[in-house]
Write a protein that holds these residues in place. Structure first.
Motif, short mmCIF file in Angstrom:
data_model
loop_
_atom_site.label_atom_id
_atom_site.label_comp_id
_atom_site.label_asym_id
_atom_site.label_seq_id
_atom_site.Cartn_x
_atom_site.Cartn_y
_atom_site.Cartn_z
N GLY A 79 65.39 33.77 12.38
CA GLY A 79 66.26 32.61 12.29
C GLY A 79 67.12 32.63 11.05
O GLY A 79 67.04 31.70 10.22
N PRO A 80 67.96 33.65 10.87
CA PRO A 80 68.78 33.72 9.66
C PRO A 80 69.81 32.61 9.61
O PRO A 80 70.72 32.56 10.44
CB PRO A 80 69.44 35.11 9.77
CG PRO A 80 69.47 35.40 11.24
CD PRO A 80 68.23 34.77 11.81
N SER A 81 69.68 31.71 8.65
CA SER A 81 70.57 30.54 8.58
C SER A 81 71.50 30.59 7.38
O SER A 81 72.44 29.79 7.29
CB SER A 81 69.74 29.25 8.53
OG SER A 81 68.85 29.27 7.43
N VAL A 82 71.27 31.52 6.46
CA VAL A 82 72.09 31.58 5.25
C VAL A 82 73.58 31.80 5.56
O VAL A 82 74.44 31.14 4.95
CB VAL A 82 71.54 32.65 4.28
CG1 VAL A 82 72.55 32.98 3.18
CG2 VAL A 82 70.24 32.15 3.66
N PRO A 83 73.95 32.70 6.49
CA PRO A 83 75.39 32.86 6.77
C PRO A 83 76.06 31.55 7.18
O PRO A 83 77.17 31.25 6.73
CB PRO A 83 75.40 33.89 7.91
CG PRO A 83 74.18 34.71 7.69
CD PRO A 83 73.15 33.72 7.21
N ARG A 84 75.41 30.77 8.02
CA ARG A 84 75.99 29.49 8.45
C ARG A 84 76.07 28.52 7.28
O ARG A 84 77.09 27.84 7.09
CB ARG A 84 75.15 28.88 9.57
CG ARG A 84 75.61 27.48 9.99
CD ARG A 84 74.70 26.91 11.06
NE ARG A 84 74.97 27.53 12.35
CZ ARG A 84 75.85 27.05 13.24
NH1 ARG A 84 76.54 25.96 12.96
NH2 ARG A 84 76.01 27.65 14.39
N LEU A 85 75.01 28.44 6.46
CA LEU A 85 74.99 27.51 5.34
C LEU A 85 76.07 27.82 4.31
O LEU A 85 76.54 26.92 3.60
CB LEU A 85 73.61 27.52 4.66
CG LEU A 85 72.45 26.95 5.48
CD1 LEU A 85 71.13 27.22 4.77
CD2 LEU A 85 72.63 25.45 5.69
N LEU A 86 76.46 29.08 4.22
CA LEU A 86 77.46 29.48 3.23
C LEU A 86 78.85 29.67 3.82
O LEU A 86 79.76 30.15 3.14
CB LEU A 86 77.02 30.79 2.55
CG LEU A 86 75.84 30.67 1.59
CD1 LEU A 86 75.43 32.04 1.07
CD2 LEU A 86 76.19 29.75 0.42
N GLY A 87 79.03 29.32 5.08
CA GLY A 87 80.34 29.49 5.70
C GLY A 87 80.71 30.94 5.91
O GLY A 87 81.89 31.30 5.89
N PHE A 122 74.23 39.22 9.39
CA PHE A 122 75.48 39.98 9.28
C PHE A 122 75.47 41.23 10.15
O PHE A 122 76.51 41.86 10.34
CB PHE A 122 75.72 40.39 7.83
CG PHE A 122 75.90 39.24 6.88
CD1 PHE A 122 76.57 38.10 7.24
CD2 PHE A 122 75.37 39.31 5.59
CE1 PHE A 122 76.74 37.04 6.36
CE2 PHE A 122 75.53 38.27 4.69
CZ PHE A 122 76.21 37.13 5.08
N MET A 123 74.29 41.61 10.64
CA MET A 123 74.16 42.86 11.38
C MET A 123 73.96 42.65 12.88
O MET A 123 73.90 43.61 13.63
CB MET A 123 72.98 43.66 10.82
CG MET A 123 73.05 43.89 9.33
SD MET A 123 71.59 44.73 8.68
CE MET A 123 71.79 44.43 6.92
N LEU A 124 73.84 41.41 13.30
CA LEU A 124 73.63 41.11 14.72
C LEU A 124 74.97 41.06 15.46
O LEU A 124 75.99 40.71 14.87
CB LEU A 124 72.90 39.78 14.88
CG LEU A 124 71.49 39.71 14.27
CD1 LEU A 124 70.93 38.29 14.40
CD2 LEU A 124 70.57 40.72 14.91
N PRO A 125 74.98 41.38 16.75
CA PRO A 125 76.23 41.36 17.50
C PRO A 125 76.84 39.97 17.64
O PRO A 125 78.06 39.83 17.78
CB PRO A 125 75.83 41.92 18.87
CG PRO A 125 74.35 41.71 18.96
CD PRO A 125 73.84 41.85 17.56
N SER A 126 76.00 38.94 17.59
CA SER A 126 76.49 37.57 17.65
C SER A 126 75.47 36.66 16.99
O SER A 126 74.30 37.03 16.82
CB SER A 126 76.73 37.13 19.09
OG SER A 126 75.49 37.03 19.80
N GLU A 127 75.90 35.45 16.63
CA GLU A 127 75.00 34.52 15.94
C GLU A 127 73.81 34.15 16.81
O GLU A 127 72.70 33.94 16.32
CB GLU A 127 75.77 33.26 15.54
CG GLU A 127 74.95 32.30 14.69
CD GLU A 127 75.74 31.07 14.29
OE1 GLU A 127 75.44 30.50 13.23
OE2 GLU A 127 76.66 30.68 15.05
N GLY A 128 74.01 34.09 18.13
CA GLY A 128 72.93 33.69 19.02
C GLY A 128 72.08 34.83 19.53
O GLY A 128 71.17 34.60 20.34
#
Length: 281
Positions: free
Chosen positions: A70-78, A107-113
């Motif tokens: 559940g990587p949430s840091v990318p969303r939290l930092l825009g 950052f390495m996944l094909p999409s956020e979901g």
């Protein structure tokens, strides 16, 4: 089963990665992990804004999102949609707000979901590979946002970063969270990692009109567990709609609303962390 030569090659690669981790971490003065015994306590929110607060105090800071599922840091930092870039010397972290250097499996996944469906050994391998490959450069602090609980990812990080300055435990004021954070505290102590202290998030809500304070989730459980464990209570962070708004918008609360009570609370927590780490406790 692997053939002997295959097993030997795997062990050789693991040793090389662990040596690479040692070299990279030698350039980071202080490594601090942020953990919680359960989800839903705002641990990643605290991690992101603590890292930003330290950066605003003229420290060079990296932020590692070690939550593989559940990587949430990318969303939290825009930073949704950002991708890492490989170089001959390693993978470069993504440049984030407030000068943060950020690394996340997101950052390495094909999409956020995209789901991450990995068993324990594979998760340990991924964390080792990310730590070995990430080119942080020289940092004052590396903040590691661990997933909830005491499973594979926290164990791997603690075992691979041998000179952690310590861990910060995040909880909320409820008695249920108190019992869970006690397990996280026991986890750290059994592994010989210093507990820098406890942060109580969502401690209270202060009415913006009349100033009345409401202890919605209970009162003082974070402070009590810190006192009983003999560790520092790093501070309480209030419940504030600004926190939710900034998280949804992907902006740093402490940067956009530095005078808000919740931002001042996070800055006090950051100062307490500096005292514990740089002041030698």
């Amino acid at each position: 089963m692997r053939r002997p030569e295959e097993a030997s090659e795997v062990l050789r690669r693991i040793r090389e990665q662990e040596e690479a981790i040692r070299r990279r971490m030698a350039r980071v003065r202080h490594k601090v992990a942020v953990m919680s015994g359960k989800g839903g306590v705002g641990k990643s929110f605290v991690s992101v804004n603590l890292a930003a607060a330290l950066a605003l105090m003229d420290r060079s800071v990296g932020l590692l999102d070690a939550d593989l599922h559940g990587p949430s840091v990318p969303r939290l930092l825009g930073l949704r949609g950002a991708k890492v870039r490989g170089t001959p010397s390693g993978i470069l972290p993504v440049a984030g707000p407030a000068g943060l250097k950020v690394m996340s499996i997101g950052f390495m996944l094909p999409s956020e979901g995209a789901p991450v469906i990995w068993r324990g050994p594979l998760k340990a391998n991924v964390i080792r590979e990310v730590l070995a490959a990430t080119e942080w450069g020289d940092l004052d602090y590396l903040i590691v946002d661990l997933p909830p609980g005491t499973g594979d990812e926290p164990l791997s990080v603690v075992q691979l970063i041998r000179d952690l300055a310590g861990v910060i435990l995040v909880t909320i004021p409820s008695e249920l969270s108190r019992s869970v954070v006690e397990r996280a505290l026991s986890f750290a102590r059994q592994l010989g990692v210093r507990v820098l202290g406890v942060v109580e998030n969502m401690s209270y809500f202060k009415c913006p009109r009349c100033g009345a304070v409401y202890r919605i989730f209970g009162e003082g459980a974070g402070r009590r567990v810190a006192e009983e464990a003999g560790v520092r209570f790093l501070g309480e962070v209030p419940l504030d709609p600004l926190a939710s708004r900034c998280s949804d918008e992907g902006v740093l609360l402490v940067e956009r609303y530095p005078d808000a009570e919740v931002s001042r609370a996070i800055l006090r927590v950051a100062k307490a962390v500096l005292e514990e780490v740089e002041g030698g406790g």
